[in-house]
Design a protein around this motif. Structure first.
Motif, PDB file in Angstrom:
ATOM      1  N   UNK A   1      52.707  61.784  68.687  1.00  0.00           N
ATOM      2  CA  UNK A   1      52.806  63.118  69.277  1.00  0.00           C
ATOM      3  C   UNK A   1      54.130  63.393  69.928  1.00  0.00           C
ATOM      4  N   UNK A   2      55.216  63.171  69.187  1.00  0.00           N
ATOM      5  CA  UNK A   2      56.545  63.401  69.754  1.00  0.00           C
ATOM      6  C   UNK A   2      56.776  64.840  70.162  1.00  0.00           C
ATOM      7  N   UNK A   3      56.052  65.774  69.546  1.00  0.00           N
ATOM      8  CA  UNK A   3      56.203  67.191  69.873  1.00  0.00           C
ATOM      9  C   UNK A   3      54.950  67.734  70.561  1.00  0.00           C
ATOM     10  N   UNK A   4      54.207  66.855  71.193  1.00  0.00           N
ATOM     11  CA  UNK A   4      52.996  67.286  71.879  1.00  0.00           C
ATOM     12  C   UNK A   4      53.318  68.288  72.975  1.00  0.00           C
ATOM     13  N   UNK A   5      52.469  69.293  73.093  1.00  0.00           N
ATOM     14  CA  UNK A   5      52.636  70.289  74.147  1.00  0.00           C
ATOM     15  C   UNK A   5      52.256  69.661  75.479  1.00  0.00           C
ATOM     16  N   UNK A   6      53.142  69.765  76.446  1.00  0.00           N
ATOM     17  CA  UNK A   6      52.930  69.104  77.727  1.00  0.00           C
ATOM     18  C   UNK A   6      51.782  69.726  78.502  1.00  0.00           C
ATOM     19  N   UNK A   7      51.020  68.913  79.215  1.00  0.00           N
ATOM     20  CA  UNK A   7      50.013  69.467  80.127  1.00  0.00           C
ATOM     21  C   UNK A   7      50.701  70.093  81.330  1.00  0.00           C
ATOM     22  N   UNK A   8      49.932  70.704  82.204  1.00  0.00           N
ATOM     23  CA  UNK A   8      50.497  71.284  83.417  1.00  0.00           C
ATOM     24  C   UNK A   8      51.301  70.238  84.171  1.00  0.00           C
ATOM     25  N   UNK A   9      52.469  70.627  84.619  1.00  0.00           N
ATOM     26  CA  UNK A   9      53.386  69.697  85.262  1.00  0.00           C
ATOM     27  C   UNK A   9      53.279  69.761  86.788  1.00  0.00           C
ATOM     28  N   UNK A  10      53.559  68.639  87.463  1.00  0.00           N
ATOM     29  CA  UNK A  10      53.625  68.675  88.928  1.00  0.00           C
ATOM     30  C   UNK A  10      54.683  69.680  89.376  1.00  0.00           C
TER      31      UNK A  10
END
Length: 308
Positions: free
Chosen positions: A249-258
């Protein structure tokens, strides 16, 4: 495995001169998108299921993954971070490793980064990870991230400590288990699978996720989650009698960030909206032909269906 964009400081002075991070991406270190997605999934699942337990990280560098983990801490729980930081290594081999890879590491930089995102520091144990069982209660942790030494004997001991410290269905994550410069981590990881009952749930390019507890239910839930995403390839591979999930998943959409305290007001508001609205991307029909660069493996759905 360094990220191409990560420019790691080369002196203690450079560490002191680093600007305070306004985003998690500003924190130097290695925490890839697929692993952020998986940390979020495992930790969020534990919260939704009201699974009790504390958090533990062995090996923190400048705090990137610790900052992320700290966002899943509930009132009354403890997050413990263990790292040598500026302390001398306990043996010559570990000292050489520290001098080669982490000579710039300081506790001050870790704490500054962490406090940029959280009001309070975790419990910091500045000591070799070999003593962690004297600092953390047995059967008290629901999630343990091991990213300390790359030497076999140390990783072997860290895994044994994790088995003692984890709750019944707790999750252990091991970093650099397949990197060519870390054969000791691979040997300790797969040795634990072969001899201790550690069950491999999934792997990414850099991390191994496993449990000594409930396996089938967790693996099935993870498979269903991944089936709903079109940004992470996954397949299954039989390992030690378990259908472990392989993930790319090199292009995985990031989850909500701190959210950093040093971000602008607009950025903080945008992050809050993202955290409230983030959802896994919808699935879409697989395209014919596929990507020949994808890892070869049996489809997870058909694999699990055949076993079921």
């Amino acid at each position: 495995m360094p990220e191409a964009s990560a420019s790691v400081p080369t002196s203690a002075q450079e560490l002191d001169e680093l600007p305070l991070p306004t985003r998690l991406a500003d924190v130097k270190g290695w925490f890839h998108p697929a692993d952020q997605v998986l940390f979020d999934w495992f930790l969020s699942r534990q919260l939704s299921r009201e699974e009790p337990g504390d958090l533990l990280e062995l090996g923190a560098y400048l705090g990137k993954s610790a900052i992320f983990m700290g966002g899943y801490l509930r009132p009354g729980e403890t997050f413990t971070v263990c790292d040598l930081f500026d302390s001398p290594a306990p043996d010559d081999a570990n000292s050489k490793e520290m001098n080669r890879s982490y000579a710039t590491l300081t506790r001050r930089a870790f704490e500054a980064n962490y406090l940029s995102f959280h009001e309070e520091l975790p419990v910091v144990v500045q000591a070799p990870s070999s003593g962690i069982t004297a600092q953390v209660r047995a059967d008290s942790c629901r999630f343990v991230h091991i990213d300390a030494s790359h030497l076999y004997e140390h990783v072997h001991a860290d895994i044994a400590a994790a088995q003692r410290l984890l709750t019944r269905d707790g999750i252990v994550v091991l970093d650099d288990f397949r990197a060519e410069h870390c054969p000791g981590v691979a040997a300790a990881t797969w040795g634990a699978v072969a001899t201790t009952g550690l069950k491999p749930l999934c792997i990414t390019a850099t991390k191994f996720y496993g449990t000594w507890g409930a396996y089938d239910e967790t693996r099935a839930a993870l498979g269903a989650f991944l089936a709903g995403r079109d940004d992470m390839w996954h397949g299954a591979e039989e390992v030690a009698g378990h259908p472990m999930i392989r993930i790319s998943g090199g292009k995985a959409k990031l989850p909500a960030q701190p959210v950093s305290r040093h971000a602008s007001a607009a950025a903080r508001q945008g992050a809050a909206v993202q955290a409230a609205a983030v959802q896994p991307p919808p699935s879409k029909p697989a395209e014919r032909g596929g990507d020949n660069r994808r890892p070869k493996g049996r489809g997870l759905a058909s694999f699990l269906g055949r076993r079921g």
